[in-house]
Design a protein around this motif. Structure first.
Motif, PDB file in Angstrom:
ATOM      1  N   TRP A 212     119.179  74.198  59.641  1.00 25.06           N
ATOM      2  CA  TRP A 212     117.501  74.421  58.526  1.00 25.06           C
ATOM      3  C   TRP A 212     116.465  74.296  59.636  1.00 25.06           C
ATOM      4  O   TRP A 212     115.512  74.495  59.433  1.00 25.06           O
ATOM      5  CB  TRP A 212     117.715  73.524  57.891  1.00 25.06           C
ATOM      6  N   ARG A 213     116.125  73.318  60.806  1.00 28.99           N
ATOM      7  CA  ARG A 213     115.298  73.050  61.580  1.00 28.99           C
ATOM      8  C   ARG A 213     115.257  73.061  62.808  1.00 28.99           C
ATOM      9  O   ARG A 213     114.201  73.365  63.628  1.00 28.99           O
ATOM     10  CB  ARG A 213     115.079  71.071  61.556  1.00 28.99           C
TER      11      ARG A 213
ATOM     12  N   GLY B  19     111.609  67.422  55.371  1.00 32.94           N
ATOM     13  CA  GLY B  19     111.254  68.726  55.584  1.00 32.94           C
ATOM     14  C   GLY B  19     111.348  69.816  54.478  1.00 32.94           C
ATOM     15  O   GLY B  19     111.565  70.476  55.852  1.00 32.94           O
ATOM     16  N   LEU B  20     112.091  69.693  53.571  1.00 32.30           N
ATOM     17  CA  LEU B  20     112.751  70.936  52.724  1.00 32.30           C
ATOM     18  C   LEU B  20     112.339  70.869  52.196  1.00 32.30           C
ATOM     19  O   LEU B  20     110.928  70.157  51.228  1.00 32.30           O
ATOM     20  CB  LEU B  20     113.845  69.988  52.532  1.00 32.30           C
TER      21      LEU B  20
ATOM     22  N   THR C  93     108.322  71.926  52.734  1.00 33.91           N
ATOM     23  CA  THR C  93     108.283  72.928  54.519  1.00 33.91           C
ATOM     24  C   THR C  93     107.068  72.642  54.385  1.00 33.91           C
ATOM     25  O   THR C  93     106.037  72.928  53.738  1.00 33.91           O
ATOM     26  CB  THR C  93     109.089  73.710  53.938  1.00 33.91           C
TER      27      THR C  93
END
Length: 120
Positions: free
Chosen positions: A53-54, A110-111, A115
């Motif tokens: 994801w990051r 932070g999704l 984001t």
């Protein structure tokens, strides 16, 4: 050594930078009868998933807010394991379901709508 994380509503210390740990997830969940191997596998999966994801984990570890989100996500997955049909409890007004999305976890990691905007 990581600082303890207590259940929501208590005075929780901010976790140090790093990644999710079995001890932190156990502290977040409180007393439980979960298999230690399942808990360790879930924590490892969450630590692996955040990289997709990051991006790569920084050398200094994930910041404290991401570590908290990882621990919360691992705890949520463990709780979800005990409710395969999505039913958390049966109450007077009918079944109570596990929430589909957890906005607190999304914010910390932070999704979704949390984001950061990016160009390119």
């Amino acid at each position: 050594m990581t600082s303890p994380i207590v259940s929501p509503g208590g005075d929780a210390d901010v976790p140090p930078p790093g990644e999710a740990t079995v001890e932190a997830v156990q502290a977040w969940l409180g007393p439980m009868d979960e298999d230690a191997e399942v808990l360790a596998d879930t924590v490892a999966a969450v630590n692996s998933l955040i990289v997709t994801w990051r991006g790569p984990r920084p050398e200094t570890g994930w910041p404290a807010h991401v570590v908290r989100g990882l621990n919360m996500l691992a705890a949520r997955l463990i709780r979800r394991r005990n409710s395969p049909a999505g039913v958390e409890a049966a109450g007077e007004l009918g079944p109570l379901y596990v929430q589909r999305n957890d906005p607190d976890v999304a914010m910390l990691l932070g999704l979704g709508t949390y984001t950061r905007p990016a160009v390119g």
